[in-house]
Scaffold this active site. Sequence first.
Site, PDB file in Angstrom:
ATOM      1  N   ARG A  34       0.731  -1.268   0.118  1.00  0.00           N
ATOM      2  CA  ARG A  34       0.065   0.157  -0.004  1.00  0.00           C
ATOM      3  C   ARG A  34       1.027   1.254  -0.059  1.00  0.00           C
ATOM      4  NH1 ARG A  34      -5.269  -1.229   1.706  1.00  0.00           N
ATOM      5  NH2 ARG A  34      -5.742  -3.431   1.410  1.00  0.00           N
ATOM      6  N   LYS A  66     -22.890  -9.095  18.515  1.00  0.00           N
ATOM      7  CA  LYS A  66     -23.455  -7.594  18.108  1.00  0.00           C
ATOM      8  C   LYS A  66     -23.297  -7.274  16.578  1.00  0.00           C
ATOM      9  CE  LYS A  66     -19.419  -5.328  16.742  1.00  0.00           C
ATOM     10  NZ  LYS A  66     -19.283  -4.647  15.707  1.00  0.00           N
TER      11      LYS A  66
END
Length: 296
Positions: A33, A161
């Site tokens: 990157r 969650k």
Amino acid sequence: MKIAVIGAGKWGTALFHAIRENHECVITSRTPRDIQGFVDLDEALNCEYLVSTVPTQSVNEWLVKNFNFKNQKILVASKGIETSTNRFLNEIYENFLPGENLAFLSGPTFAKEVEKKLPCALVVSSKDIKLAKKIASFFPNFMKAYADDDVVGAEICGAYKNVIAIAGGICDGLGLGNNARASLISRGLVEMARFGKFFGAKDDTFLGLSGAGDLFLTASSVLSRNYRVGMGLAKNESLDKILNNLGEVAEGVPTAKAICDIAQKNDIYTPIAVEVAAMIDGKDVSQSVKILLSKK
């Protein structure tokens, strides 16, 4: 002291920039990157502290192929349950390094807002509270970090969650209103806590940042990948199309099945997870939501 972030996705990059404000920090990923501070994997693994954002379903394979223990301390910043074995992340990592060298990150934090340096709070959990406090000190002022020792609770909150978030997205995608979504999320919190209690998690964990805080955030915002999965399912889009459009990992999808398998084996009542898993497998979403809203 040198810190390395493993994984240069949105979450890993956000954590890298945050930690780099006050500490020497590098980042690495499978593909190079264009980021200042990017290094190859070997250099990153020689750092004393590692922050891992490797996706849950790839963690074991990544560790087998790449990790050699040199007394590194790892902050696990990914969430979920390994579906092939139904193992929690701490169980996977502890095959490669001592539990006292591990910490787990939880709490209501969207990568996009962390990148903007908007204020947030999170929890670092470890069997070694000294390690938790040490790692909590890595974060800049706009990220209030608390130290805790309930690893199991943090793990279950972080995984569960995402499943409830899919249900929240379905609820909103069907246009059922704020009342219905609030009811669903509240019952989801109860369900999470019931599941966690079986494994010895602390009640307070589910009422704090790791539990209620992260759940309320993730299950009610389009910034949540899992919520967007639910929105797509509500529109009768195929799962493949939803995930392709998402372009990111939505851990709630595999985690739903894992939770259902674990719950069935241990006779734990998890009605929301059961219906979410069924909807992911193609069950009519309107029918499933009606069942959910009618159950105790």
